[in-house]
Design a protein around this motif. Structure first.
Motif, PDB file in Angstrom:
ATOM      1  N   GLY A  49      -4.908  -4.874  -1.964  1.00 44.49           N
ATOM      2  CA  GLY A  49      -5.373  -5.572  -0.775  1.00 44.49           C
ATOM      3  C   GLY A  49      -4.746  -6.953  -0.684  1.00 44.49           C
ATOM      4  N   ARG A  98      -3.857  -8.425  -4.162  1.00 42.87           N
ATOM      5  CA  ARG A  98      -4.948  -8.211  -5.101  1.00 42.87           C
ATOM      6  C   ARG A  98      -5.115  -6.708  -5.357  1.00 42.87           C
ATOM      7  NH1 ARG A  98      -7.898 -12.387  -7.877  1.00 42.87           N
ATOM      8  NH2 ARG A  98      -7.456 -14.335  -6.764  1.00 42.87           N
ATOM      9  N   LEU A  99      -5.045  -6.313  -6.628  1.00 45.32           N
ATOM     10  CA  LEU A  99      -5.289  -4.923  -7.010  1.00 45.32           C
ATOM     11  C   LEU A  99      -6.778  -4.708  -7.240  1.00 45.32           C
ATOM     12  CD1 LEU A  99      -2.379  -4.486  -9.600  1.00 45.32           C
ATOM     13  CD2 LEU A  99      -2.426  -3.660  -7.236  1.00 45.32           C
ATOM     14  N   SER A 100      -7.207  -3.453  -7.164  1.00 43.32           N
ATOM     15  CA  SER A 100      -8.612  -3.130  -7.392  1.00 43.32           C
ATOM     16  C   SER A 100      -8.963  -3.152  -8.877  1.00 43.32           C
ATOM     17  CB  SER A 100      -8.941  -1.753  -6.806  1.00 43.32           C
ATOM     18  OG  SER A 100      -8.109  -0.749  -7.366  1.00 43.32           O
ATOM     19  N   ARG A 101      -7.982  -3.344  -9.727  1.00 43.63           N
ATOM     20  CA  ARG A 101      -8.191  -3.522 -11.165  1.00 43.63           C
ATOM     21  C   ARG A 101      -7.384  -4.730 -11.622  1.00 43.63           C
ATOM     22  NH1 ARG A 101      -6.354   2.138 -13.451  1.00 43.63           N
ATOM     23  NH2 ARG A 101      -6.684   1.081 -15.453  1.00 43.63           N
ATOM     24  N   PRO A 124      -9.546  -7.867  -8.764  1.00 46.95           N
ATOM     25  CA  PRO A 124     -10.687  -7.978  -7.847  1.00 46.95           C
ATOM     26  C   PRO A 124     -11.595  -9.162  -8.162  1.00 46.95           C
ATOM     27  CG  PRO A 124     -11.110  -6.277  -9.470  1.00 46.95           C
ATOM     28  CD  PRO A 124      -9.696  -6.749  -9.713  1.00 46.95           C
ATOM     29  N   THR A 133       0.830  -1.204   0.000  1.00 49.88           N
ATOM     30  CA  THR A 133       0.000   0.000   0.000  1.00 49.88           C
ATOM     31  C   THR A 133       0.863   1.253   0.000  1.00 49.88           C
ATOM     32  OG1 THR A 133      -1.816  -1.125   1.141  1.00 49.88           O
ATOM     33  CG2 THR A 133      -1.776   1.272   1.259  1.00 49.88           C
ATOM     34  N   LEU A 176      -6.606   3.332  -7.762  1.00 43.70           N
ATOM     35  CA  LEU A 176      -6.006   2.008  -7.688  1.00 43.70           C
ATOM     36  C   LEU A 176      -5.565   1.749  -6.259  1.00 43.70           C
ATOM     37  CD1 LEU A 176      -5.120  -0.468  -9.410  1.00 43.70           C
ATOM     38  CD2 LEU A 176      -2.881   0.627  -9.609  1.00 43.70           C
ATOM     39  N   VAL A 177      -6.028   0.621  -5.698  1.00 43.82           N
ATOM     40  CA  VAL A 177      -5.635   0.241  -4.343  1.00 43.82           C
ATOM     41  C   VAL A 177      -5.195  -1.220  -4.371  1.00 43.82           C
ATOM     42  CG1 VAL A 177      -7.174   1.894  -3.215  1.00 43.82           C
ATOM     43  CG2 VAL A 177      -7.998  -0.417  -3.729  1.00 43.82           C
TER      44      VAL A 177
END
Length: 222
Positions: A127, A139-142, A176, A97, A124-125
């Protein structure tokens, strides 16, 4: 007779000089009083940022290294992240992050003057792993494949060089959706050509799950 011989000799010397001049000119060589450098033209992009003294940056966060674009290649840049030091090495998601925030940030004035840019754009985040993912998955948000190749190359090389990586200059990345993560590798070739697609290998099998046979034509999981 001597005068005629002298005249013919002088005339011959002039003709030889003219012939030599024509020969040199015909070969594309021009006389000049300025030294000519036959080497490649020096780059105007230094791709180097002068670092501050440790005392000036000690209170600004934990030192991290991110990969930015400079001269059509990926170059490492040292920065500081406000991530608490006790979380910097023990929490891969927190580390990722903080690194992603650095990649999303606009380059500083010094970095811009040195020729650095970033292709990573928000929103873009990042996790943690989904249920059934191999340990260490991010895991990316895209979907990684939906990012531009240069942006994905920046993320892969930055994450894989940190404690968020999976070792051997690799990082386990997914998106995601329900798609399985991939092990992306940061290679020398990728740093030199970040517009190419980062190479991938099959992720390790998840403990406690049944191995699924590989589809025809695919490499077995290593």
């Amino acid at each position: 007779m001597r005068r005629r011989t002298f005249g013919r000799t002088a005339g011959t010397g002039v003709l030889v000089a003219v012939a030599l001049t024509a020969l040199v000119t015909g070969c594309g060589i021009r006389t000049t009083s300025v030294p000519v450098d036959a080497g490649a033209a020096p780059s105007r992009v230094p791709c180097s940022v002068s670092g501050q003294s440790p005392s000036a940056t000690a209170a600004q966060g934990v030192p991290v290294r991110v990969f930015l674009v400079c001269g059509s290649q990926l170059e490492a840049v040292d920065r500081r992240t406000p991530l608490p030091e006790e979380k910097a090495g023990g929490n891969p998601v927190a580390t990722a992050t903080g690194l992603l925030a650095q990649l999303l940030a606009e380059p500083s004035d010094d970095e811009r003057q040195a020729g650095f840019t970033t292709a990573v754009r928000g929103p873009l985040v990042v996790g943690g792993a989904h249920k059934g993912d191999p340990a260490g998955t991010l895991r990316l948000s895209r979907q990684p494949e939906d990012l531009t190749p240069v942006a994905l190359s920046q993320i892969v090389c930055t994450f894989s060089a940190s404690s968020a990586g999976a070792g051997e200059h690799t990082v386990l990345l997914g998106g995601p959706g329900p798609y399985a993560p991939k092990r992306y590798q940061c290679t020398t070739e990728l740093k030199e050509r970040p517009e190419s697609t980062p190479p991938t290998t099959a992720p390790p099998a998840t403990a406690g799950t049944t191995a699924v046979p590989d589809a025809p034509g695919t490499a077995p999981a290593g």
